[in-house]
Design a protein around this motif. Structure first.
Motif, mmCIF file in Angstrom:
data_model
loop_
_atom_site.group_PDB
_atom_site.id
_atom_site.type_symbol
_atom_site.label_atom_id
_atom_site.label_comp_id
_atom_site.label_asym_id
_atom_site.label_seq_id
_atom_site.Cartn_x
_atom_site.Cartn_y
_atom_site.Cartn_z
ATOM 1 N N LEU A 127 0.835 -1.213 0.000
ATOM 2 C CA LEU A 127 0.000 0.000 0.000
ATOM 3 C C LEU A 127 0.865 1.256 0.000
ATOM 4 C CD1 LEU A 127 -2.851 -0.986 2.494
ATOM 5 C CD2 LEU A 127 -3.040 -0.656 0.006
ATOM 6 N N TRP A 128 1.997 1.189 0.664
ATOM 7 C CA TRP A 128 2.940 2.320 0.644
ATOM 8 C C TRP A 128 3.386 2.603 -0.788
ATOM 9 C CZ3 TRP A 128 8.794 1.813 1.360
ATOM 10 C CH2 TRP A 128 9.394 3.071 1.447
ATOM 11 N N ILE A 129 3.691 1.557 -1.538
ATOM 12 C CA ILE A 129 4.086 1.720 -2.941
ATOM 13 C C ILE A 129 2.908 2.243 -3.763
ATOM 14 C CG2 ILE A 129 4.898 0.517 -5.009
ATOM 15 C CD1 ILE A 129 6.332 -1.452 -3.176
ATOM 16 N N LEU A 130 1.704 1.745 -3.480
ATOM 17 C CA LEU A 130 0.519 2.183 -4.222
ATOM 18 C C LEU A 130 0.249 3.665 -4.010
ATOM 19 C CD1 LEU A 130 -1.984 1.581 -5.941
ATOM 20 C CD2 LEU A 130 -3.177 0.923 -3.833
ATOM 21 N N VAL A 131 0.304 4.107 -2.751
ATOM 22 C CA VAL A 131 0.098 5.538 -2.457
ATOM 23 C C VAL A 131 1.179 6.370 -3.134
ATOM 24 C CG1 VAL A 131 0.046 7.278 -0.628
ATOM 25 C CG2 VAL A 131 -1.095 5.084 -0.280
ATOM 26 N N ALA A 132 2.431 5.883 -3.102
ATOM 27 C CA ALA A 132 3.524 6.600 -3.763
ATOM 28 C C ALA A 132 3.261 6.725 -5.259
ATOM 29 C CB ALA A 132 4.839 5.871 -3.518
ATOM 30 N N THR A 133 2.724 5.683 -5.865
ATOM 31 C CA THR A 133 2.406 5.714 -7.298
ATOM 32 C C THR A 133 1.311 6.730 -7.596
ATOM 33 O OG1 THR A 133 2.995 3.366 -7.448
ATOM 34 C CG2 THR A 133 1.754 4.301 -9.282
ATOM 35 N N LEU A 134 0.334 6.831 -6.696
ATOM 36 C CA LEU A 134 -0.757 7.804 -6.887
ATOM 37 C C LEU A 134 -0.241 9.238 -6.833
ATOM 38 C CD1 LEU A 134 -3.621 6.197 -4.740
ATOM 39 C CD2 LEU A 134 -3.461 6.309 -7.237
ATOM 40 N N THR A 135 0.833 9.476 -6.072
ATOM 41 C CA THR A 135 1.364 10.843 -5.978
ATOM 42 C C THR A 135 2.009 11.306 -7.278
ATOM 43 O OG1 THR A 135 3.536 10.121 -5.118
ATOM 44 C CG2 THR A 135 1.794 10.565 -3.501
ATOM 45 N N LEU A 136 2.187 10.390 -8.234
ATOM 46 C CA LEU A 136 2.701 10.798 -9.545
ATOM 47 C C LEU A 136 1.759 11.790 -10.217
ATOM 48 C CD1 LEU A 136 3.958 7.380 -11.025
ATOM 49 C CD2 LEU A 136 5.363 9.282 -10.226
ATOM 50 N N ILE A 137 0.491 11.748 -9.831
ATOM 51 C CA ILE A 137 -0.511 12.644 -10.439
ATOM 52 C C ILE A 137 -0.174 14.102 -10.159
ATOM 53 C CG2 ILE A 137 -2.968 13.271 -10.455
ATOM 54 C CD1 ILE A 137 -3.575 10.373 -9.632
ATOM 55 N N TRP A 138 0.312 14.389 -8.941
ATOM 56 C CA TRP A 138 0.618 15.778 -8.587
ATOM 57 C C TRP A 138 2.089 15.992 -8.226
ATOM 58 C CZ3 TRP A 138 -2.587 12.635 -5.522
ATOM 59 C CH2 TRP A 138 -2.063 12.224 -4.300
ATOM 60 N N SER A 139 2.937 15.041 -8.563
ATOM 61 C CA SER A 139 4.355 15.142 -8.217
ATOM 62 C C SER A 139 5.001 16.393 -8.808
ATOM 63 C CB SER A 139 5.108 13.896 -8.713
ATOM 64 O OG SER A 139 6.500 14.064 -8.560
ATOM 65 N N GLY A 140 5.874 17.019 -8.017
ATOM 66 C CA GLY A 140 6.587 18.204 -8.477
ATOM 67 C C GLY A 140 7.760 17.900 -9.379
ATOM 68 N N ASP A 141 8.173 16.639 -9.423
ATOM 69 C CA ASP A 141 9.299 16.230 -10.273
ATOM 70 C C ASP A 141 9.128 14.747 -10.603
ATOM 71 O OD1 ASP A 141 11.881 15.360 -11.241
ATOM 72 O OD2 ASP A 141 12.698 17.236 -10.475
ATOM 73 N N LEU A 142 8.637 14.468 -11.804
ATOM 74 C CA LEU A 142 8.334 13.086 -12.181
ATOM 75 C C LEU A 142 9.572 12.203 -12.230
ATOM 76 C CD1 LEU A 142 5.588 13.413 -14.960
ATOM 77 C CD2 LEU A 142 5.351 12.421 -12.680
ATOM 78 N N SER A 143 10.703 12.761 -12.658
ATOM 79 C CA SER A 143 11.917 11.950 -12.745
ATOM 80 C C SER A 143 12.364 11.479 -11.363
ATOM 81 C CB SER A 143 13.041 12.741 -13.422
ATOM 82 O OG SER A 143 13.377 13.894 -12.664
ATOM 83 N N LEU A 144 12.319 12.373 -10.357
ATOM 84 C CA LEU A 144 12.662 11.984 -8.995
ATOM 85 C C LEU A 144 11.669 10.968 -8.441
ATOM 86 C CD1 LEU A 144 13.717 15.402 -7.379
ATOM 87 C CD2 LEU A 144 15.211 13.507 -8.044
#
Length: 461
Positions: A119-136
């Motif tokens: 679930l930690w990985i899943l939530v982290a993946t969801l933050t890609l939607i609003w991430s300030g730096d996609l490469s990081l």
């Protein structure tokens, strides 16, 4: 008969000619595109291993992963430090494991911790939607998946006490080698090429082993030293006891030389826990009293002679102030995101800007700075929900480790708690825990030992 022999001879000649031509062609291409060697090597290995059963092959790759996780980029292709054996072996294992018949029943007792990590990985993946730096963020998710797979493999391949001992036997040679490298650094001030101290321009006697910086190395010693002691003291003979004692002294000096306060605290606590599990209460109390006296005398001598290590331990006010400023910055970022997170792996960018600003920054400078606190960084990266998911994993693991330590006898029952203590120390002391394979391998070992204990109580061992 003669015709058959002629056909076989002709076929062999054609194969030799084909191999010779292929070798010449690859040599010519490699002169222009050196990376062609990588896929050719992988394909060649796959062809050679075609006749080996998948289960046997993946099991062997697991032990390759164990060793290469510790040696890291020192087992890489020259000039390609990012492409090392660990990542190649992990990718090969995953590719083969997809087609292998699996026994998922092995994980029936670990649903809670593995679900928390997933679930930690899943939530982290969801933050890609609003991430300030996609490469990081993509880079951070890769390390999450890498860590999860290492932990998964430790549990999957450890089915008995014999398996855990076999794992330890594979891990110990690179551990002993890294201690030797640390002693060499401590005595000469010289470092291997991937050490952060290599380019300091002067002799630096702080050891880093096969890792990048001193904090990482001190915590690494705390994680794997209990495993070494467990193997050495399988039989409590005089010679084995002397080896364990001398090893403890050497590692204590190495940890002191790293000048890591969290690493020193973790090491001392793991030593106390080991002594408590190895001996009776009376003997353990006596050993700890004598050890405490000797340690106190050593620190008094350091103060009397005004050694560099003592000055560093008591005089790190500038470093402490910077850490406090970083923590305040990270906490403010978490608040500004309403505790939803700014995107997995992005917080180092905010920390760098807070420390150095955004103007007049050299373009060749890596414009990220770690928060030096895994927990605060996770809160700011993936918010309180993501932190809660990892806390579910780590809380379950910690509870089971403490329970195992208190209810079971023997050194093996104390290893998970020692690893947990070292993890806590490194999580607030190191700058690069997110991508440290040796740390997550240690967590995998702890979970595997706990799993064995749970299976034994269920009557499945």
């Amino acid at each position: 008969m003669l015709n058959t022999i002629k056909r076989n001879t002709t076929t062999m000649a054609i194969k030799k000619a084909f191999l010779g031509a292929s070798f010449i062609l690859i040599s010519l291409i490699a002169a222009i595109y050196p990376l062609i060697i990588v896929p050719v090597f992988i394909i060649s290995v796959c062809v050679m291993l075609m006749d080996i059963p998948l289960s046997r092959l993946t099991h062997f790759l697991f032990y390759v992963i164990l060793v290469s996780a510790i040696l890291g980029p020192y087992l890489s292709i020259p000039g390609l430090g990012g492409l090392f054996l660990f990542r190649i072996a992990l990718l090969l294992h995953f590719s083969f494991f997809l087609f292998e018949k699996k026994d998922w029943s092995e994980f029936s007792l670990l649903k809670i911790p593995l679900m928390g990590f997933a679930l930690w990985i899943l939530v982290a993946t969801l933050t890609l939607i609003w991430s300030g730096d996609l490469s990081l963020s993509m880079r951070a998710i890769y390390f999450q998946l890498e860590s999860f797979y290492v932990i998964f493999l430790c549990v999957y391949y450890v089915r008995s006490i014999a398996d855990i001992r076999k794992m330890f036997m594979w891990i110990m040679p690179p551990f002993i080698l890294s201690v030797g490298v640390g002693c060499y650094e401590m005595l000469t001030g010289k470092h291997l090429w991937y050490s952060s101290l290599k380019e300091s321009g002067y002799l630096d006697y702080r050891p880093t082993g096969f890792l990048t910086n001193t904090n990482d190395f001190s915590s690494y010693l705390s994680i794997y030293f209990p495993v070494f002691i467990y193997l050495v003291l399988q039989k409590k003979t005089m010679w084995r006891t002397l080896i364990a004692l001398s090893s403890a002294i050497v590692l204590f000096l190495l940890v002191i030389a790293t000048e890591s306060r969290t690493g020193l605290l973790a090491f001392l606590m793991t030593v106390v826990f080991m002594v408590w599990k190895l001996y009776s209460k009376q003997i353990a109390s006596f050993i700890m009293f004598v050890g405490g006296c000797l340690g106190g005398i050593y620190f008094l001598m350091m103060k009397f002679f005004e050694t560099q290590e003592f000055s560093y331990f008591v005089g790190k006010q500038t470093s402490t102030d910077q850490r406090l400023f970083i923590y305040e910055t990270v906490l403010n970022v978490a608040k500004e995101s309403h505790f939803l997170g700014v995107g997995i792996g992005v917080i180092p960018k905010f920390v760098f800007e807070a420390l150095y600003g955004t103007v007049n920054i050299p373009t060749d400078l890596q414009q990220t700075m770690s928060a030096h606190n895994f927990w605060l960084a996770t809160l700011a990266d993936v918010g309180i929900i993501g932190l809660g998911c990892f806390a579910l994993f780590f809380g379950w693991l910690s509870f089971q480790a403490i329970k195992l330590f208190l209810t079971e006898k023997g050194m093996l029952a104390g290893l998970p708690l020692c690893i947990i203590i070292a993890f806590i120390a490194i999580s607030i002391g190191s700058s690069s825990i997110f991508e440290m394979r040796v740390v997550w391998l240690g967590i995998g070992l702890a979970l595997a030992i706990i799993h064995l204990n749970l299976k034994e109580k269920e009557g499945n061992l």
